[in-house]
Design an enzyme around this catalytic site. Sequence first.
Site, mmCIF file in Angstrom:
data_model
loop_
_atom_site.group_PDB
_atom_site.id
_atom_site.type_symbol
_atom_site.label_atom_id
_atom_site.label_comp_id
_atom_site.label_asym_id
_atom_site.label_seq_id
_atom_site.Cartn_x
_atom_site.Cartn_y
_atom_site.Cartn_z
ATOM 1 N N HIS A 369 0.798 -1.223 0.000
ATOM 2 C CA HIS A 369 0.000 0.000 0.000
ATOM 3 C C HIS A 369 0.831 1.273 0.000
ATOM 4 O O HIS A 369 0.432 2.278 -0.577
ATOM 5 C CB HIS A 369 -1.035 -0.046 1.123
ATOM 6 C CG HIS A 369 -2.189 -0.899 0.717
ATOM 7 N ND1 HIS A 369 -2.201 -2.248 0.921
ATOM 8 C CD2 HIS A 369 -3.315 -0.600 0.024
ATOM 9 C CE1 HIS A 369 -3.309 -2.748 0.401
ATOM 10 N NE2 HIS A 369 -4.002 -1.770 -0.146
ATOM 11 N N GLU A 610 -12.245 -9.313 -5.549
ATOM 12 C CA GLU A 610 -10.803 -9.361 -5.257
ATOM 13 C C GLU A 610 -10.329 -10.777 -4.932
ATOM 14 O O GLU A 610 -9.141 -11.026 -4.785
ATOM 15 C CB GLU A 610 -10.487 -8.502 -4.024
ATOM 16 C CG GLU A 610 -10.965 -7.089 -4.116
ATOM 17 C CD GLU A 610 -10.476 -6.242 -2.954
ATOM 18 O OE1 GLU A 610 -9.387 -5.686 -3.080
ATOM 19 O OE2 GLU A 610 -11.197 -6.157 -1.935
ATOM 20 N N ASP A 634 -5.447 -7.251 -5.383
ATOM 21 C CA ASP A 634 -5.619 -8.451 -4.566
ATOM 22 C C ASP A 634 -5.979 -9.650 -5.435
ATOM 23 O O ASP A 634 -5.521 -10.761 -5.185
ATOM 24 C CB ASP A 634 -6.697 -8.223 -3.497
ATOM 25 C CG ASP A 634 -6.111 -7.539 -2.284
ATOM 26 O OD1 ASP A 634 -5.037 -7.972 -1.836
ATOM 27 O OD2 ASP A 634 -6.698 -6.553 -1.807
ATOM 28 N N CYS A 681 -10.589 -0.741 -10.136
ATOM 29 C CA CYS A 681 -9.798 0.257 -9.411
ATOM 30 C C CYS A 681 -8.423 -0.264 -9.025
ATOM 31 O O CYS A 681 -7.696 0.369 -8.274
ATOM 32 C CB CYS A 681 -10.559 0.745 -8.181
ATOM 33 S SG CYS A 681 -11.114 -0.583 -7.121
HETATM 34 C C1 PEP Z 1 -7.181 -3.949 -5.077
HETATM 35 O O1 PEP Z 1 -6.998 -4.895 -4.333
HETATM 36 O O2 PEP Z 1 -7.012 -3.973 -6.316
HETATM 37 C C2 PEP Z 1 -7.658 -2.666 -4.529
HETATM 38 C C3 PEP Z 1 -8.006 -1.684 -5.313
HETATM 39 O O3 PEP Z 1 -7.652 -2.541 -3.176
HETATM 40 P P1 PEP Z 1 -6.317 -2.346 -2.308
HETATM 41 O O4 PEP Z 1 -5.175 -2.137 -3.267
HETATM 42 O O5 PEP Z 1 -6.532 -1.198 -1.408
HETATM 43 O O6 PEP Z 1 -6.204 -3.641 -1.579
HETATM 44 MG MG MG Z 2 -7.742 -4.878 -2.275
#
Ligand code: PEP
Ligand code: MG
Length: 769
Positions: A369, A610, A634, A681
């Site tokens: 992250h 995910e 994910d 996303c």
């Molecule tokens: C993902 O898993 O693609 C997502 C957008 O969520 P995060 O990256 O915050 O886990």
């Molecule tokens: Mg995620």
Amino acid sequence: MSILKVLRQIVQDVSTAPDLNAVLSITVGRVRKAMQTQVCSVFLHSQETGRYVLRATHGLNAEAVGQVSLSPDEGIVGLVAKRAEPINLEDAFSHPAFHYIDVTGEERYHAFLGVPIMHQRKVLGVLVVQQHEKRRFDESEEAFLVTLSAQLAGIIAHAHATGAMQTEATSGGPGRLRQDLRYDGVAAAAGVVIGEIVVASLPADLNSVVDRPAEDPQQEKARLERALVAVREEISQVADNLAGRLSKDERALFDVYLRMLDDNGLPLEIRAMIDQGRWAQGALREVILEHVRAFSAMDDPYLSERATDIKDLGKRLLQHLQEETANHPLEYPENAVLLADELTPAMLGIVPEGKLSGLISVAGSGNSHAAILARSMGIPTVMGVVDLPYRRLNGARVIVDGYSGRVYINPSAELVQSFSRIVIDEQVVADELREIRDLPAITKDGYRLPLWVNTGLSADVARSLKQGAEGIGLYRTEIPFMIRDSFPSEQEQIESYRAQLEAFAPRPVTMRTLDIGGDKALPYFPIEEENPSLGWRGIRVTLDHPEIFMVQVRAMLRASEGLNNLRIMLPMVTSTSEVEEALRQIDRACTELQEEGYQVKKPPVGVMIEVPAAVYQTRRFARLVDFISVGSNDLTQYLLAVDRNNPRVAGLYASYHPAVLKALDFIVHEAHKERKQVSICGEIAADPGGALLLMAMGYDVLSVNANNLPKIKFAIRNVSFSRARQLLLSVRALHDAEEIHQELRQSLKAFGLARLTRPAIPDQKIPPI
Ligand code: PEP
Ligand code: MG
């Protein structure tokens, strides 16, 4: 001692050794003793000559160290390296490959066992044991040496990398660094920066104390003195408070602590280190860790337990020394490159905005992250530089190459010049992209694709609006939760949510409910798990804590009163029952608020796909909710079984793996059967090639980081939808992630979009450390 215990002990001793020579000399000494052989030696590969050089021995002539070397075609050592396999011989002399070298004095030894030291598929060196008599080492001995060598390889590689850094041994400060030291990691946020390293130290963590010379030893000793007085006082205070509740023996322990801190104890050694040129914190670290090593190695359980006491004293002293330093805030250089052992989202605020220009992390990987946030801030970042000796690098000059995931320490003038050209080119592209900021993302043949943005940091909102975002596709609500020291109240949450909703109104804002766990920890709600990615994460946590979930949903609803541009999104769902339960709670929050007199409307609710199980239930989920959004970060980690935070397997984290693309294709078709909007996303949408594929698959919205948004818009505006479809068809026929990557790169060039791909990195012949 059991074999396992011996192994552990050796690995522990070696791992705490201060440098490569110590690592090797401890290794040969301990192995010889454990295996009761007459000889143990280590040969290490030399990058300059390609030969295996004798670097340490117990048993052969000491003068041969550094003098004797073998090519991969010479001797049995060469053969072990060439085959990358152990060789176990009753009589080395009778082997055809035997190569006698006079100075070693090895003519006395017949039995030979050599095992390769392998690190990341490369032969780093060869570990050898020898004995007088003619006998084959038995299977358990061979297994012992192979196991030990596999465990030591990483430590040797690390010490080797660290040792290669300096041109001369110095005590105290960072010493003289060699020029153009290249360390390889994982490319995490594109861009190049030439700057100065600032090492982020964790509070009261002895291991993360950096090396720094003492500018004024007298002053450093005075600081130490003040910390000592404070800690002695603390201990006496605790002892007094507990006096009535402790036995005589237990009380005596406090006296032991105080004795350790009296002038003839630890302080004597720390002062001596300061006199050698180290600052107080660095001297403290060396002395404490040396004692901890010595005590932990003791067989007597009472004495080995004392290591914990010494560490505790060390931490207390460090805390006081750090508090003093904190009162004199550091001056940050203009182009500060923050270097951390493990970069976390909370650390991004350490360097004031405007001065933070690059990030480097020893741990973590491209989809951790902290890396995602770095991308959204547009800060060149390299993660997973596992061999970087970070403690020694405070103040060093550095080039961060966020395109290829490389870091160059102490760069030469020529290297700086070649990278400066890239920095200038980047500026030209950025200016060009700025011009299309307010234009829509529309293909040459008129296909319009909404581009939304991912947010999390408060600065993201302004940045996103500036880049022309048409909505927020993912607001990571956990990010503001992470930079606090308790859960925010309903009112506090309302204020921060309202700011996002108002800034974007009437454009949609998709707020994701708290997604903690995995690599996102809250300091005030620790989740300790063996396997956090498969553990208590996202919706699993919030459904178990309805009080946290309800407060958050209520805050979101109240924040959107009168604006009505809120969408709520649920992370990490695996089963329909989780979706149903969350929907029930959202309904309840709505009704309660309406009963309390708030003018709230039930917002659109969506789920993230995910988890592989969710992929196959997309259609069922789509019937329950208003929209679907794919979290490909994910999803990729779970489909490929590759931890997104682990640099060791970063090469296997393939966003363009055919299985990932197949899943993305499947999801969009399934959701459209229920006529529901599908967005994505994950970070794949923020890559120009990925964005074109997703558009061709039929994704209704792409939500990307603010920094990459103009690039994606530029790609879409310069391609026709039909060419993007053709690209998708050709990619579908390919079987391998790397082939797909190549195809995308070539197609972008053919579309005239070469400037969106990675620039040509100067062709330097600098090998990695
Ligand atoms: C993902 O898993 O693609 C997502 C957008 O969520 P995060 O990256 O915050 O886990
Ligand atoms: Mg995620």
